[in-house]
Design a protein around this motif. Structure first.
Motif, PDB file in Angstrom:
ATOM      1  N   UNK A 123     -21.058 -24.094 -36.436  1.00  0.00           N
ATOM      2  CA  UNK A 123     -20.389 -22.782 -36.460  1.00  0.00           C
ATOM      3  C   UNK A 123     -21.150 -21.827 -37.376  1.00  0.00           C
ATOM      4  N   UNK A 124     -21.508 -22.319 -38.566  1.00  0.00           N
ATOM      5  CA  UNK A 124     -22.294 -21.508 -39.492  1.00  0.00           C
ATOM      6  C   UNK A 124     -23.650 -21.160 -38.900  1.00  0.00           C
ATOM      7  N   UNK A 125     -24.260 -22.097 -38.222  1.00  0.00           N
ATOM      8  CA  UNK A 125     -25.618 -21.918 -37.703  1.00  0.00           C
ATOM      9  C   UNK A 125     -25.743 -20.691 -36.812  1.00  0.00           C
ATOM     10  N   UNK A 126     -24.791 -20.506 -35.894  1.00  0.00           N
ATOM     11  CA  UNK A 126     -24.878 -19.378 -34.984  1.00  0.00           C
ATOM     12  C   UNK A 126     -24.768 -18.035 -35.667  1.00  0.00           C
ATOM     13  N   UNK A 127     -23.930 -17.964 -36.685  1.00  0.00           N
ATOM     14  CA  UNK A 127     -23.691 -16.683 -37.364  1.00  0.00           C
ATOM     15  C   UNK A 127     -24.934 -16.156 -38.055  1.00  0.00           C
ATOM     16  N   UNK A 128     -25.806 -17.048 -38.527  1.00  0.00           N
ATOM     17  CA  UNK A 128     -26.893 -16.642 -39.428  1.00  0.00           C
ATOM     18  C   UNK A 128     -28.268 -16.700 -38.778  1.00  0.00           C
ATOM     19  N   UNK A 129     -28.322 -16.776 -37.459  1.00  0.00           N
ATOM     20  CA  UNK A 129     -29.620 -16.916 -36.792  1.00  0.00           C
ATOM     21  C   UNK A 129     -30.545 -15.733 -37.075  1.00  0.00           C
ATOM     22  N   UNK A 130     -31.827 -16.013 -37.004  1.00  0.00           N
ATOM     23  CA  UNK A 130     -32.922 -15.038 -36.982  1.00  0.00           C
ATOM     24  C   UNK A 130     -33.302 -14.461 -38.336  1.00  0.00           C
ATOM     25  N   UNK A 131     -32.702 -14.947 -39.439  1.00  0.00           N
ATOM     26  CA  UNK A 131     -33.173 -14.428 -40.736  1.00  0.00           C
ATOM     27  C   UNK A 131     -32.968 -15.380 -41.899  1.00  0.00           C
ATOM     28  N   UNK A 132     -32.235 -16.475 -41.745  1.00  0.00           N
ATOM     29  CA  UNK A 132     -32.016 -17.384 -42.866  1.00  0.00           C
ATOM     30  C   UNK A 132     -33.156 -18.397 -42.955  1.00  0.00           C
ATOM     31  N   UNK A 133     -33.514 -18.786 -44.172  1.00  0.00           N
ATOM     32  CA  UNK A 133     -34.486 -19.866 -44.355  1.00  0.00           C
ATOM     33  C   UNK A 133     -33.890 -21.168 -43.831  1.00  0.00           C
ATOM     34  N   UNK A 135     -34.459 -24.162 -44.864  1.00  0.00           N
ATOM     35  CA  UNK A 135     -34.067 -25.008 -45.995  1.00  0.00           C
ATOM     36  C   UNK A 135     -32.734 -24.557 -46.576  1.00  0.00           C
ATOM     37  N   UNK A 136     -32.531 -23.246 -46.700  1.00  0.00           N
ATOM     38  CA  UNK A 136     -31.275 -22.723 -47.239  1.00  0.00           C
ATOM     39  C   UNK A 136     -30.116 -23.063 -46.316  1.00  0.00           C
ATOM     40  N   UNK A 137     -30.354 -22.914 -45.012  1.00  0.00           N
ATOM     41  CA  UNK A 137     -29.286 -23.234 -44.071  1.00  0.00           C
ATOM     42  C   UNK A 137     -28.874 -24.693 -44.171  1.00  0.00           C
ATOM     43  N   UNK A 138     -29.842 -25.604 -44.250  1.00  0.00           N
ATOM     44  CA  UNK A 138     -29.513 -27.026 -44.278  1.00  0.00           C
ATOM     45  C   UNK A 138     -28.724 -27.395 -45.535  1.00  0.00           C
ATOM     46  N   UNK A 139     -29.048 -26.777 -46.658  1.00  0.00           N
ATOM     47  CA  UNK A 139     -28.263 -27.017 -47.883  1.00  0.00           C
ATOM     48  C   UNK A 139     -26.836 -26.524 -47.691  1.00  0.00           C
ATOM     49  N   UNK A 140     -26.680 -25.313 -47.171  1.00  0.00           N
ATOM     50  CA  UNK A 140     -25.347 -24.755 -46.946  1.00  0.00           C
ATOM     51  C   UNK A 140     -24.569 -25.583 -45.931  1.00  0.00           C
ATOM     52  N   UNK A 141     -25.243 -26.033 -44.861  1.00  0.00           N
ATOM     53  CA  UNK A 141     -24.572 -26.830 -43.833  1.00  0.00           C
ATOM     54  C   UNK A 141     -24.083 -28.156 -44.398  1.00  0.00           C
ATOM     55  N   UNK A 142     -24.901 -28.798 -45.243  1.00  0.00           N
ATOM     56  CA  UNK A 142     -24.499 -30.074 -45.837  1.00  0.00           C
ATOM     57  C   UNK A 142     -23.298 -29.895 -46.753  1.00  0.00           C
ATOM     58  N   UNK A 143     -23.276 -28.815 -47.515  1.00  0.00           N
ATOM     59  CA  UNK A 143     -22.140 -28.554 -48.412  1.00  0.00           C
ATOM     60  C   UNK A 143     -20.878 -28.266 -47.607  1.00  0.00           C
ATOM     61  N   UNK A 144     -21.018 -27.439 -46.580  1.00  0.00           N
ATOM     62  CA  UNK A 144     -19.860 -27.119 -45.739  1.00  0.00           C
ATOM     63  C   UNK A 144     -19.380 -28.347 -44.975  1.00  0.00           C
TER      64      UNK A 144
END
Length: 441
Positions: A123-133, A135-144
């Motif tokens: 769910x988070x992944x789709x919202x932030x496409x095309x500009x997030x790092x 590595x940053x996304x994977x950290x946020x996804x693991x925490x969420x």
């Protein structure tokens, strides 16, 4: 054959039936992630398509092990609040957390919950496409996916969860504990991440078209298929005389979920179509409708389900456009579909099912105030860490790719690869992205 032997054989087969049911629920849930992968690739521009796909593959591969090492323990340790209780059997070195021929439940329930967690990351992944790092996304996804949502689940899903025992919270299909939490977490991240380059001109939102809308629509339909596994995992197959119950122990069955899942899908699609007449929002309405009614799937009359889902479908694109005008660049409408409709769905149970009793002596019945309070808590549990952690990442320059990378496309830098090398050369990607006179820094 003795009566005792027959009884033992029957109980063994019942336990095996339970295992088999959740095994296939977990397998079907993988279709959610197949759908998100296709959905986000299609919704991205060509220059970012593979990065969007890789994020979805890596989301599963990051959240599953982190959920094993601490997520399952959080669910069993924190039902009473923020002070952990005894949950030693859920620690990764426990004998229960591995192959055990005497334990036919822990592994399959862990698997289902791990896939619930992976859904929050998608769910988070789709919202932030095309500009997030990446590595940053994977950290946020693991925490969420392995900490934030499962804490909410410990409070609102666990049989001893304080939202249930104190407020009578009812959310059988995870409108709140999965969708609202993930949607508001995404909102917190988006506020720090900012809009894509070129999304706004003089404060006016510009339309950034998906490079493959048919693929995005097919992906959304795949997610609906996966929802049947997801919702199956939200119902307890007890076997024997007890039969099916909700996560809270209320009697129910797959028939109730069958009626209302289909009516929720249909109502959401029709509502979104009437409100938008646009293919992307219309298909998203199917998700919005199911999420709107998921919290009360076991209670609603199907005709009411259709009406409530249609209302969610109507409101969802309105919320999405409002957020866009406010400067929130949610590329796939995840906050509106999951955050708003999840919140809305929890509240609707308080409106239409107030007074319904919970199982167990002294357990409070469903109330409007309890559902509203629960919905607010779910939103805050998602939003606060989403905003706070992404804010810290932003301060350290670790959240977003540099502007020149965004202009070139994440595929050429983060992967690097091109999705359609025969037809879209790299130079064409750059030339079609840059404005006249603009150069890559």
């Amino acid at each position: 054959m003795s009566l005792e032997t027959l009884q033992s054989t029957f109980e063994m087969h019942q336990a095996m039936n339970v295992e088999v049911f959740y095994w296939w629920c977990t397998a079907i849930m993988f279709m959610i992630h197949t759908g998100f992968l296709a959905y986000e690739i299609g919704a991205s521009r060509v220059k970012n398509a593979l990065t969007s796909g890789m994020k979805n593959i890596l989301t599963l591969s990051v959240i599953i092990p982190t959920f094993y090492f601490f997520g399952w323990w959080i669910y069993n340790a924190f039902p009473g609040g923020l002070v952990p209780g005894d949950a030693a059997s859920s620690l990764p070195w426990s004998l229960h957390m591995g192959p055990d021929v005497q334990d036919m439940g822990t592994g399959i329930f862990f698997a289902a919950f791990a896939l619930f967690g992976a859904t929050t990351g998608s769910i988070l992944s789709g919202a932030v496409i095309e500009r997030i790092r990446l590595s940053a996304f994977l950290i946020l996804a693991a925490i969420l996916g392995s900490a934030v949502w499962i804490l909410a689940a410990a409070w609102g899903w666990h049989p001893q969860g304080w939202l249930l025992t104190e407020l009578g919270y009812h959310d059988v299909g995870a409108s709140g504990v999965v969708h609202a939490v993930a949607g508001f977490f995404a909102l917190g991240v988006l506020l720090n991440l900012g809009a894509r380059v070129g999304k706004y001109e003089n404060g006016t939102p510009m339309y950034i078209p998906p490079h493959n809308l048919p693929m995005a629509l097919i992906g959304l339909m795949m997610i609906i298929v996966g929802f049947f596994g997801f919702l199956g995992g939200c119902i307890i197959f007890n076997g024997g005389e007890t039969g099916w119950t909700t996560i809270y122990g209320n009697p129910t069955n797959l028939s109730a979920f069958g009626f209302n899942t289909l009516m929720g899908f249909a109502g959401g699609v029709i509502g979104a179509y009437l409100a938008s007449r646009e293919p992307f929002w219309t298909m998203s309405g199917g998700l919005a409708g199911i999420i709107t009614v998921a919290a009360g799937l076991d209670l609603y009359y199907p005709g009411l389900t259709f009406v409530l889902a249609a209302s969610g479908g109507v409101l969802m694109p309105m919320i999405g456009r409002k957020l866009e005008k406010m400067g929130v660049d949610d590329a796939v409408g995840a906050v509106a579909v999951h955050g708003f409709c999840g919140f809305y769905g929890v509240v609707l149970v308080g409106v239409f099912a107030a007074g319904f009793p919970n199982v167990g002596e002294g357990m409070p019945s469903i109330t409007f105030s309890g559902q509203v309070t629960g919905a607010i808590i779910m939103a805050l549990v998602g939003f606060i860490p989403g905003w706070g952690i992404s804010w810290a990442m932003k301060k350290f320059g670790a959240l977003r790719v540099p502007p020149q990378v965004e202009v070139l496309g994440l595929d050429l830098v983060e992967i690097p690869a091109r999705p359609y090398p025969e037809s879209v050369p790299a130079q064409a990607i750059v030339e079609n992205t840059l404005k006249p006179g603009q150069e890559v820094a």
